[in-house]
Every structure is written in structure tokens, then in C-alpha cells.
Design an enzyme around this catalytic site. Structure first.
Site, short mmCIF file in Angstrom:
data_model
loop_
_atom_site.label_atom_id
_atom_site.label_comp_id
_atom_site.label_asym_id
_atom_site.label_seq_id
_atom_site.Cartn_x
_atom_site.Cartn_y
_atom_site.Cartn_z
CD GLU A 176 -2.94 -1.35 2.26
OE1 GLU A 176 -2.29 -1.43 3.24
OE2 GLU A 176 -4.09 -1.50 2.04
CD GLU A 193 -3.68 -6.53 3.31
OE1 GLU A 193 -3.59 -7.17 2.25
OE2 GLU A 193 -3.09 -5.43 3.36
C1 3H9 Z 1 -1.68 -5.40 6.76
O1 3H9 Z 1 -0.72 -4.87 6.30
C2 3H9 Z 1 -2.59 -4.56 7.01
C3 3H9 Z 1 -2.91 -3.27 6.10
O2 3H9 Z 1 -3.38 -3.62 4.98
C4 3H9 Z 1 -3.70 -2.24 6.72
C5 3H9 Z 1 -3.08 -1.65 8.03
C6 3H9 Z 1 -4.05 -0.12 8.31
N1 3H9 Z 1 4.25 -7.93 11.59
O3 3H9 Z 1 7.56 -15.46 8.79
P1 3H9 Z 1 8.98 -15.38 9.43
C7 3H9 Z 1 7.80 -11.50 12.23
S1 3H9 Z 1 -1.62 -6.92 7.20
C8 3H9 Z 1 5.01 -8.11 12.66
O4 3H9 Z 1 9.52 -16.42 10.21
P2 3H9 Z 1 10.14 -15.46 6.61
C9 3H9 Z 1 7.37 -13.00 12.44
O5 3H9 Z 1 6.36 -12.87 13.49
C10 3H9 Z 1 0.04 -7.46 7.17
N2 3H9 Z 1 5.72 -9.11 12.68
O6 3H9 Z 1 10.02 -14.87 8.19
C11 3H9 Z 1 8.72 -13.45 12.96
O7 3H9 Z 1 8.90 -12.73 14.27
P3 3H9 Z 1 9.76 -13.89 15.20
C12 3H9 Z 1 0.26 -7.91 5.88
C13 3H9 Z 1 5.84 -10.08 11.67
O8 3H9 Z 1 11.41 -14.81 6.22
C14 3H9 Z 1 9.79 -12.61 12.25
O9 3H9 Z 1 8.87 -11.55 11.48
N3 3H9 Z 1 1.69 -8.55 5.70
C15 3H9 Z 1 5.17 -9.42 10.35
O10 3H9 Z 1 9.86 -16.93 6.55
C16 3H9 Z 1 10.04 -13.42 10.89
O11 3H9 Z 1 8.91 -13.90 10.29
C17 3H9 Z 1 1.76 -10.08 5.87
O12 3H9 Z 1 0.78 -10.45 6.10
C18 3H9 Z 1 4.38 -8.34 10.31
N4 3H9 Z 1 3.81 -8.04 9.25
O13 3H9 Z 1 8.86 -14.56 6.02
C19 3H9 Z 1 3.01 -10.55 5.93
N5 3H9 Z 1 5.83 -10.11 9.55
O14 3H9 Z 1 11.18 -14.07 14.65
C20 3H9 Z 1 3.31 -11.60 6.84
C21 3H9 Z 1 6.75 -11.17 9.97
O15 3H9 Z 1 9.57 -13.12 16.47
N6 3H9 Z 1 4.58 -12.18 7.13
N7 3H9 Z 1 6.56 -10.88 11.13
O16 3H9 Z 1 8.84 -15.18 15.43
C22 3H9 Z 1 5.17 -13.01 6.16
O17 3H9 Z 1 4.27 -13.48 5.21
C23 3H9 Z 1 6.49 -13.68 6.33
O18 3H9 Z 1 6.94 -12.99 7.58
C24 3H9 Z 1 7.59 -13.00 5.39
C25 3H9 Z 1 8.90 -13.37 5.88
C26 3H9 Z 1 7.33 -13.46 3.88
C27 3H9 Z 1 7.41 -11.41 5.44
#
Ligand code: 3H9
Length: 706
Positions: free
Chosen positions: A110, A130
């Protein structure tokens, strides 16, 4: 807090890098720091353009899900309003170029769409995932995305949550250029060129792709159909479609307001809580008590699979898909040829469905080498035994592996029920032995139960977890208990369903109630798919119903004896046509009735509520015992197992989270009632009693223990 945005100036271009590990999520203070950095760059007379990027391994991976979780649980201070930031970026008087590597997801994309240009590294991923969290884009994504990629593509991205690779994003119009070589240098060059030659366009002002009501009506209808198919019973996809509809019918600002309303409806809904719970639970599983982050996994580049049957073939396919060289060994040429033919057939089907190109499939097949001797196995870094579920046979193979495998090789068994310590004990290296319980089809199902033996070494466990990640699996470490965790819980669930039919319900009625609850399949359909003979054999191996006073289900054994072994036999609990489509079988209904009559089981009718409660509470009660005896580290590990391996609806958060949400007191009271009605098999797990009496939840317990 140190400033999470680092600004440098290169060739009169300000390069703003968000540095907020691990994934540059928009945590507290990050959006305001970005805003300030943009304003400072705009004010700086030496700067003609701005490049915005992520430091470290990724662009911004989204809003901070911790904040979203707090909002989902009702914290009024957990706001995530990115509007001021997005407007500031879009209105910036200097061109803003978004330079994307890693992932630009959710709020990350975004932000990127508010920029004037987007360039990306070839391996970048861009998406609005999301819906995976039970919400919709809440920072104007549903309004800007269709303006860049058109309504159809925006609908697909927001409903499925699947990201686009850079090349696809370029073809779709989401980014302006895919960059080879150094992304920052390329982005700076690009920014300098647009600063002098190109008129900046604001995404919010691009209306040409929004289509007419007539053009869009079939697209919205198709998106709703898609949502019903791939996200059955989930609320968010429908709301995302509503928000994109608003983009096509309302001015931008009003569309944004509508999106915000729909976003909050989702955030405050039960499904967001459940799916956010699953998101964090899936990340918690690799944090193993006593296993330090410093423990280095052993390098794995060559894998050998022993056994070319269904499981062996699926595991080999999963390895080949992950880029690993894999040998598949079987005892006879015929078994090997049959196994390899199945692997080829499955790849052909994937190509036919358009999910893989012919060349990519050929490349993957070439990574798999069928072998008859142990020579190739001897050079493997990891050997996975995947033969028939029989202790004698598996022990024999483990002795052979012990003799041939190189020192330090991981010796894994794909057993679904057998004692890993007993297998380890036939080798001279029990510390190198681990269970890797894949779920069928092994190349598709995400769950991997990693069975830690009493002597499995820490670095071996770390290796198993790293290997699972490489395969794209969700590994859950479980203790070496009978049936491990998933199957141990499934049996009481399955038996309760069988008792229900013996009391007068039909398999179809039970399955309908369970799929109505949200299970991907009914338990009788599952039994038929897995094989009535397989469940029979497991019952013998696990020694169920040794106690004669225990009520035992009667019909499953009869089906086994009649050769009604399920789908593969064309008949089991159901009858199957050539396409394996099930239909109720009057013969089975008759068999059930006769069996019940002979056993003197009184007949009555059951409503869906009783069916669902008896099946699920049997599952949950066993889950509570598993948590109590430490076979998993956390209750949420069970939720991960059931959501990824057993078709439990993730939007209900898994069985233990679901129990929390029903209320453990209520679940406990119901179980006590069942105990009075149906006898001692329903004795409540002591942990469930304790939590209910102290007014705590499984989630509380996990937090207390973490
Ligand atoms: C959104 O954006 C809403 C908006 O439209 C509107 C808002 C108003 N936040 O998965 P990993 C942490 S909704 C906080 O093992 P990888 C995760 O918990 C969001 N923490 O790594 C972990 O922590 P820990 C839309 C996050 O390399 C660490 O990072 N975005 C977030 O295998 C490593 O994560 C998503 O849905 C976050 N957003 O994969 C993306 N993301 O080490 C969600 C990750 O303490 N994330 N963490 O356990 C992912 O899909 C994967 O984490 C990503 C990396 C592909 C980024």
C-alpha cells in the site's frame, strides 16, 4: 528508539531505507518516521527525487501484525491509520520511486502504490495477503490496486492473498520496471531520469482501469465464486470484494472511507482473531525450548528416500520441488518403476493444470534418481525411510542405513505411529535419528510432525527444522508418544463419529455436520481416503481397545473384513464412482443397523450440534492431555497441526483456540455431561478441569509458559 528510517543522499537522490528488523513491518513509530524522512527530503534543496526502500532482507512486509492483534482483541489504542503517510507520499512534490526487494506485502504494497513509480528486484514478491489474517487491505490498497492493475487482477489478489512475482507484477502494471543488478543503484538512476523527464502521476487519480458497472458485474460475480471455493465460509474475501466495488463506484476518498469501515468490521470479527492466532502460532513452532538459536543445522544438499510408494514418491517430489537432489531407493525394479511412473504422472497433471511449465517439471524430475542399491544412499546428507508401517521392516532398514550412511547423516523415519526411540536403538547413532512424519500427499500438505526421540541431538533437530523450512513446510516438534500428536487426537474423534452412527446417525449426516462446522472433509470421507485398512492396521499397532470394558466401535472392523478399504477399493463408508465421487451406500447403512441391533445399541436421532460437540470435544479433550503431558510445547502447536494437516478451519483458530472461544467452562461442562451419558471414555482431561475451574484459557497457559 533509534530512527527506523536511514536517509542517505546519492547523486542528488535521497535514499530512504526503513530499518526495522526482522521484516520492516510498520511497527509503532515507523510510519511517522517515514513521513518525517519524506518531508525532510522534500525540503532538502540538494535532492531532486526520492528512493524509498527497505534495509536488510526485505521491503516493508506489512502493517505490524502485533498491533493488528491488539486491535482484534479490542484494544482501542491499537490504531493503524496509514492515511496521512500515504497522502504525504503521493502529494510529495518530488518524484518518489519505490525500490522493492524481498516482499512488499499488505501495508508495504500500500505504501509502494502511493509512490509515483515502482521498480523491483527480479525475485521480489508483491501482494495483499490480508485475507490470510481474516482482514482486508486497510490502507487504501483496495482503492489503489485496481487503479494500477485493473479490477479483475485486484480482485484475484485480494481474494486469494497470493503475491505476484516481479515479472508478473510488471506485466500487470503494478511496477514500472524489473531491475537486474544492484537495486539501489538502478533505482537511483531511474529516479534521476524521471526527475527531469517524466510528469508525476498520482495513483489515486488514475481512473482509466476502473471499468464500467456492466464490465465489472461478471468480474465481481466470478470473484465471489472464487472466494466461496478457495476461502469457504471466510468473511474477509467478500468484504475485500465490497471494498473494490466501492473503488469502482465511489470517488477515491469515499472509497477509502468505505474500505476503512469494512476493514474494521473484519478486524473486530472472530475470524481475524483466529487467523492472527494461527499466524503467530505458525511462527512460534520453531522456537524450541532448550534449542538455542546458535545451534547450527547440518548442511543438507543430497537426500535419499527409501521406499518408492505413495509417501516416498511424495517426499521425493517435495525435495525436488525445493531444488534438492534426491535418490529414491526401493528393493525391486518393479516397485521403483511403478513409483517413478506415479511421480511423472503427478508432474504431468501439474503441467496440464497450468501450475508448472513442461521445462520446469522436466528439471524437477531430473533431480530425482531411482536407485536399487544403497550406493547413493551412502552419500546422502539426509535419508528418509518411507516404507510400509511395520516395525520389523523399518528396524531392518534402519540397521542397513546405520551400516551404509555416512557419518553425520540424518536418519529419519516417516513413520506415522511407531516408536522412534525403538528405531533409533537398532542403530549405533541414536542421536542422528529423528521422525519426519509427512502428511499425504507429501508434496502438497504443509504439515510436518518432527518427532524428537529421547536421544535426538539438538543440532539434528535444528537440521530437521531448517530442512522443513526449505521444503516450505510448517514443522511442529512433537514427543515420541503413541500416534504422535495429530493421529493420537484423531482416533478419539474418529471413534466418537463411529459411535454416533452406531446410535442411529448416518456417515453422511455426521460428515455434513462436520463440514458444516468448517472441516475440509468429514471424518468418514477422511477414513475412506486414508484407507480403512490403514486405520485398522494402526489400531492394531497402537493396541487400542485392549481393555474389554472399553466401548469399541464395531463397524470399521467389519468394513475391513469385507474388503471395503475405502476410496481405492471403490467402497468404504461410502461408495465411489470412477471419478472417486462418493455417494451414500445403503449396504453400509444396513450393516450399521444390523451391527447395532446385534450389540443392543439403542437407536435415536442426533442433531448437528450434538454431532459436532461430541466429535470435536473428543478431539479437544485428548488435546488437553497432550498439552499436559508435554508431547507438544504449546497448546497452539496443536492448532498448527490441525489447521495444516487435518483440515481444521484455520478461521476457527484450530481446536484448542476454538475451545477457548467456546469457553473452557462450557466445554468442560459438556464433557462432564457426556461422561454421565456415555461413560468413562469421556472423563475430562485434568488440565481442562484445572483451566475451566481457574477461568483460564489454553492461550493464557501458552503465555504463562512462554
Ligand atoms: C497489513 O499490512 C494490513 C494493512 O493492509 C492495513 C493496515 C492499516 N508484523 O515469517 P517469518 C515477524 S496486514 C509483525 O518467520 P520469513 C514474525 O512474527 C500484514 N511481525 O520470516 C517473525 O517474528 P519472530 C500484511 C511480523 O522470512 C519474524 O517476523 N503482511 C510481520 O519466513 C520472521 O517472520 C503480511 O501478512 C508483520 N507484518 O517470511 C506478511 N511479518 O522471529 C506477513 C513477519 O519473533 N509475514 N513478522 O517469530 C510474512 O508473510 C512473512 O513473515 C514474510 C517473511 C514473507 C514477510
Amino acid at each position: 528508539m533509534t530512527n527506523p528510517v536511514i536517509t542517505t543522499v546519492r547523486d542528488s537522490v535521497a535514499v530512504l531505507a526503513v530499518d526495522y528488523p526482522p521484516v520492516n513491518a510498520l511497527g509503532p513509530g515507523v510510519p511517522s518516521a517515514i513521513l518525517e524522512a519524506i518531508e525532510a527530503a522534500e525540503r532538502n534543496a540538494d535532492v531532486s527525487a526520492i528512493v524509498f526502500m527497505g534495509a536488510g532482507k526485505t521491503f516493508v512486509a506489512g502493517a505490524d501484525i502485533n498491533t493488528l492483534e491488539r486491535a482484534a482483541w479490542g484494544d482501542p489504542d491499537a490504531a493503524c491509520d496509514l492515511h496521512p503517510l500515504l497522502a504525504r507520499i503521493e502529494d510529495c512534490s518530488k518524484p518518489v520511486v519505490m525500490a522493492i526487494h524481498g516482499t512488499a506485502l499488505g501495508g508495504g504494497l500500500e505504501i509502494a502504490m502511493a509512490g509515483h513509480f515502482r521498480v523491483a528486484a527480479a525475485d521480489a514478491l508483491l501482494g495483499q495477503p490480508e485475507v490470510n489474517l481474516g482482514i482486508i487491505p486497510g490502507a487504501e490498497g483496495t482503492q489503489r490496486l485496481p487503479r494500477l492493475v485493473g479490477v479483475a487482477k485486484a480482485l484475484d489478489m485480494c481474494v486469494t492473498g497470493k503475491p505476484l512475482k516481479a515479472a508478473e507484477a510488471h506485466a500487470a502494471g503494478l511496477i514500472d520496471r524489473v531491475m537486474d543488478g544492484d537495486l539501489v543503484a538502478g533505482a537511483v538512476r531511474f529516479a534521476r531520469s524521471v526527475a527531469v523527464t517524466v510528469r508525476v502521476r498520482k495513483t489515486r487519480e488514475r481512473d482509466e482501469l476502473l471499468g464500467t458497472a456492466e464490465e465489472n458485474a461478471p468480474l465481481f460475480a466470478a470473484a465471489r465464486e472464487l472466494a466461496a471455493k478457495v476461502r469457504r465460509r471466510q468473511v474477509a474475501p467478500g468484504k475485500a470484494i465490497d471494498a473494490i466495488t466501492a473503488a469502482t463506484t465511489l470517488p477515491f476518498d469515499e472509497g477509502c472511507r468505505r474500505e476503512r469501515e469494512l476493514f474494521f468490521e473484519c478486524v473486530k470479527g472472530e475470524q481475524a482473531r483466529a487467523l492472527i492466532h494461527i499466524f503467530f502460532a505458525e511462527r512460534a513452532v520453531t522456537k524450541i525450548r532448550g534449542l538455542s538459536k546458535d545451534v547450527q543445522p547440518r548442511p543438507i544438499s543430497r537426500v535419499a528416500v527409501v521406499g518408492a510408494g505413495t509417501m516416498g514418491g511424495g517426499i521425493a517430489t517435495a525435495c525436488a520441488n525445493a531444488g534438492l537432489a534426491v535418490s529414491v531407493k526401493d528393493a525391486t525394479r518393479a516397485a521403483l518403476d511403478a513409483g517413478f511412473a506415479t511421480i511423472r504422472r503427478n508432474y504431468d497433471a501439474t503441467v496440464k493444470r497450468g501450475r508448472l511449465t513442461g521445462d520446469a517439471a522436466a528439471e524437477r524430475i531430473a533431480r530425482i534418481t531411482p536407485v536399487l542399491s544403497y550406493d547413493d544412499v551412502a552419500t546422502a546428507d539426509l535419508v528418509i525411510e518411507a516404507v510400509f508401517e511395520n516395525m520389523e521392516l523399518k528396524s531392518h532398514i534402519f540397521r542397513e542405513l546405520d551400516a551404509v550412511a555416512k557419518p553425520g547423516a540424518v536418519l529419519a523415519s516417516n513413520t506415522s505411529t511407531l516408536d522412534i526411540d525403538a528405531l533409533a536403538s537398532v542403530t549405533s547413532r541414536p542421536e542422528d535419528v529423528v521422525g519426519l512424519h509427512f502428511f499425504s500427499p507429501a508434496n502438497v500438505m504443509r504439515l510436518l510432525e518432527v518427532v524428537r526421540g529421547a536421544r535426538t541431538s539438538p543440532d539434528l533437530l535444528a537440521t530437521a527444522l531448517a530442512f522443513a523450512k526449505r521444503l516450505g513446510k510448517v514443522p511442529v516438534v512433537v514427543a515420541n508418544c503413541r500416534g504422535f500428536v495429530g493421529n493420537r487426537m484423531m482416533f478419539p474423534y474418529m471413534y466418537e463419529a463411529q459411535f454416533l452412527v452406531e446410535e442411529g446417525a448416518t456417515p453422511e449426516q455426521v460428515d455434513r455436520a462436520l463440514t458444516g462446522f468448517g472441516m475440509a472433509m468429514g471424518i468418514f470421507a477422511v477414513d475412506d481416503m486414508a484407507g480403512i485398512d490403514v486405520a485398522w492396521r494402526v489400531r492394531q499397532e497402537l493396541g487400542h481397545f485392549q481393555d474389554p470394558s472399553e466401548r469399541r466401535p464395531l463397524v470399521a472392523d467389519k468394513l475391513y473384513e469385507l474388503g471395503r478399504h475405502g476410496q481405492k477399493a471403490g467402497r468404504g463408508w461410502y461408495r465411489y464412482d470412477e471419478q472417486r465421487k462418493p455417494s451414500p451406500d445403503p449396504e453400509v447403512v444396513e450393516l450399521i443397523k444390523t451391527t447395532a441391533r446385534e450389540a443392543g445399541i439403542p437407536q435415536r436421532s442426533h442433531d448437528d450440534r450434538e454431532i459436532v460437540e461430541r466429535c470435536l470435544y473428543a478431539l479437544i479433550n485428548e488435546g488437553a492431555r497432550i498439552v499436559a503431558d508435554g508431547s507438544v510445547q504449546r497448546a497452539s502447536d496443536i492448532d498448527v497441526i490441525y489447521a495444516n494437516g487435518y483440515g481444521f478451519p484455520a478461521w476457527r483458530g484450530g481446536p484448542m483456540f476454538y475451545a477457548d472461544r467456546v469457553g473452557l467452562r462450557e466445554v468442560h461442562d459438556r464433557i462432564l455431561q457426556f461422561e454421565r451419558d456415555f461413560g468413562p471414555r469421556w472423563a475430562p482431561a485434568p488440565l481442562l478441569t484445572e483451566l475451566a475451574q481457574t477461568n483460564r484459557t489454553f492461550r493464557d497457559l501458552d503465555r504463562e509458559r512462554s
